[in-house]
Design a protein around this motif. Structure first.
Motif, PDB file in Angstrom:
ATOM      1  N   TYR A 226       0.797  -1.225   0.000  1.00 54.59           N
ATOM      2  CA  TYR A 226       0.000   0.000   0.000  1.00 54.59           C
ATOM      3  C   TYR A 226       0.831   1.278   0.000  1.00 54.59           C
ATOM      4  O   TYR A 226       0.287   2.360  -0.233  1.00 54.59           O
ATOM      5  N   THR A 227       2.117   1.183   0.257  1.00 55.52           N
ATOM      6  CA  THR A 227       2.936   2.396   0.320  1.00 55.52           C
ATOM      7  C   THR A 227       3.972   2.496  -0.789  1.00 55.52           C
ATOM      8  O   THR A 227       4.604   3.545  -0.931  1.00 55.52           O
ATOM      9  N   PRO A 229       5.727   3.241  -4.191  1.00 60.15           N
ATOM     10  CA  PRO A 229       5.439   4.225  -5.244  1.00 60.15           C
ATOM     11  C   PRO A 229       4.895   3.548  -6.503  1.00 60.15           C
ATOM     12  O   PRO A 229       5.219   2.388  -6.783  1.00 60.15           O
ATOM     13  N   PRO A 230       4.088   4.255  -7.285  1.00 58.99           N
ATOM     14  CA  PRO A 230       3.526   3.664  -8.509  1.00 58.99           C
ATOM     15  C   PRO A 230       4.595   3.130  -9.457  1.00 58.99           C
ATOM     16  O   PRO A 230       4.370   2.148 -10.160  1.00 58.99           O
ATOM     17  N   SER A 231       5.761   3.727  -9.453  1.00 56.97           N
ATOM     18  CA  SER A 231       6.830   3.290 -10.350  1.00 56.97           C
ATOM     19  C   SER A 231       7.351   1.903 -10.000  1.00 56.97           C
ATOM     20  O   SER A 231       7.977   1.238 -10.835  1.00 56.97           O
ATOM     21  N   GLU A 232       7.088   1.432  -8.768  1.00 59.78           N
ATOM     22  CA  GLU A 232       7.572   0.127  -8.328  1.00 59.78           C
ATOM     23  C   GLU A 232       6.469  -0.921  -8.254  1.00 59.78           C
ATOM     24  O   GLU A 232       6.700  -2.036  -7.786  1.00 59.78           O
ATOM     25  N   GLN A 233       5.261  -0.566  -8.703  1.00 57.91           N
ATOM     26  CA  GLN A 233       4.156  -1.511  -8.641  1.00 57.91           C
ATOM     27  C   GLN A 233       4.381  -2.734  -9.531  1.00 57.91           C
ATOM     28  O   GLN A 233       3.798  -3.792  -9.295  1.00 57.91           O
ATOM     29  N   ALA A 234       5.226  -2.595 -10.547  1.00 55.86           N
ATOM     30  CA  ALA A 234       5.485  -3.711 -11.458  1.00 55.86           C
ATOM     31  C   ALA A 234       6.585  -4.645 -10.950  1.00 55.86           C
ATOM     32  O   ALA A 234       6.968  -5.582 -11.656  1.00 55.86           O
ATOM     33  N   ASP A 235       7.075  -4.412  -9.749  1.00 56.96           N
ATOM     34  CA  ASP A 235       8.109  -5.262  -9.160  1.00 56.96           C
ATOM     35  C   ASP A 235       7.610  -6.711  -9.106  1.00 56.96           C
ATOM     36  O   ASP A 235       6.572  -6.987  -8.494  1.00 56.96           O
ATOM     37  N   LYS A 242       1.466 -10.350  -3.548  1.00 58.43           N
ATOM     38  CA  LYS A 242       0.012 -10.197  -3.684  1.00 58.43           C
ATOM     39  C   LYS A 242      -0.646 -11.558  -3.900  1.00 58.43           C
ATOM     40  O   LYS A 242      -1.711 -11.839  -3.329  1.00 58.43           O
TER      41      LYS A 242
END
Length: 346
Positions: A226-227, A229-235, A242
């Motif tokens: 939840y914290t 950054p959007p740039s790391e959501q594709a990790d 998840k």
């Protein structure tokens, strides 16, 4: 010469005739719930049980027979073999002996293999007798406690964000140890009192400690999801994290609710039981979790090496403490079962 050939053919014919006898079951295949002690009964499952008081050889042979525990055995056995292969692959590029920061990774992998192995043995061999039924499942609960500790450590060591680490570092690991032990002790007690206690008491003893342990153990992962950054959501590690959360929640539902056998009583003796679905989802959760932790170990070294310093040895000692407490608890409860069964026989 002809006489010798005739004798050999005669012996071969006799041996061939004996093959069906050698391949025949060592005992009756399955029986109804009325033919086994009540402790073996499962809700809405009326048949498919293995007879008690057979030889150990028989119960090992049921690995390749159809009964109501067969799917439970194979789901965790296959997962154990997959993790052993994964561990062998990792050992070729990870120095578990010299790299201090690889110790928590080793612990979570070994803990996962341990709980899957113990569960496999419990479901395969527990039908031997009432005593062994209790004892093998107490052993299973030890494996679960060790796995809970390994999960807590893996998430705390590799997946945590610095901001969350600052808030929970003073209590996270000691509470994780306590809850892992309480999960083992509560499950053992609930099993010991399974036909004497109410469903509510059973849930309080078994599911409440495990639920609290999971809430604590998964908190570093949830905070990160939840914290980040959007740039790391594709990790990729985040994606695996998840997945492990989703699979665990599904498995928890089927562990707590007897569906679909409740909807189709008498139709799920061999396939479709809630516990079988629980096993499959928990295996998927574990496999996703291991992949996530491996990726975090490889990509977040700068973060966790700064946060954890040289504490890996302390966490390994806590793991040993958790194992010791859980094993002693299971042994104590097994002795209580033995005394109870001896008193009942008298």
């Amino acid at each position: 010469m002809a006489t010798v050939v005739t004798e050999k053919l005669s012996r071969l014919f006799i041996n061939v005739r004996q093959v069906p006898q050698l391949l025949a079951p060592l005992s009756p295949s399955t029986v109804s719930n009325s033919e086994v002690p009540k402790v073996f009964w499962k809700p809405y499952i009326h048949t498919g049980y293995r007879p008690v008081q057979q030889t150990w050889r028989y119960y090992f042979s049921t690995l390749f027979q159809q009964h109501n525990e067969a799917i439970n055995v194979w789901t965790h056995l296959v997962a154990t073999l997959i993790l052993l292969l994964r561990f062998q692959q990792l050992s070729q590029r990870v120095d578990f002996g010299q790299d201090l920061h690889a110790q928590p990774l080793l612990i979570i992998i070994v803990a996962s293999i341990t709980y899957l192995t113990f569960s496999t043995l419990a479901h395969l061999l527990q039908a031997k007798s009432e005593f062994w039924h209790y004892s093998f499942f107490f052993m299973d609960y030890v494996g679960v406690a060790v796995y809970q500790y390994g999960s807590a450590l893996g998430h705390y060591y590799y997946a945590i964000e610095p901001s969350w680490h600052e808030k929970i570092k003073g209590f996270y690991m000691p509470v994780a140890v306590l809850l892992a032990w309480l999960s083992c002790a509560g499950s053992c007690y609930a099993k010991y009192r399974c036909h004497q206690s109410t469903r509510l008491l059973s849930r309080l003893c078994q599911e409440l400690p495990s639920g609290l342990a999971y809430m604590l153990d998964i908190s570093p992962v949830i905070h990160r999801i939840y914290t980040v950054p959007p740039s790391e959501q594709a990790d990729p590690a985040l994606l695996y994290h998840k997945c492990q959360v989703v699979f665990f929640l599904i498995s928890a539902f089927f562990f707590s609710h007897p569906y679909p056998e409740k909807w189709f009583p008498g139709k799920c003796h061999f396939f479709g039981q809630s516990h079988q679905i629980f096993h499959v989802c928990l295996v998927l959760c574990t496999l996703a979790q291991i992949e996530a932790v491996v990726l975090d170990y490889e990509s977040r070294r700068q973060i966790y090496s700064t946060l954890q310093g040289d504490l890996a040895h302390n966490f390994s000692a806590l793991c040993l403490f958790t194992v010791t407490c859980s094993v002693l608890t299971a042994a104590y409860m097994a002795q209580k079962v033995k005394n109870k069964l001896s008193f009942k026989e008298e």
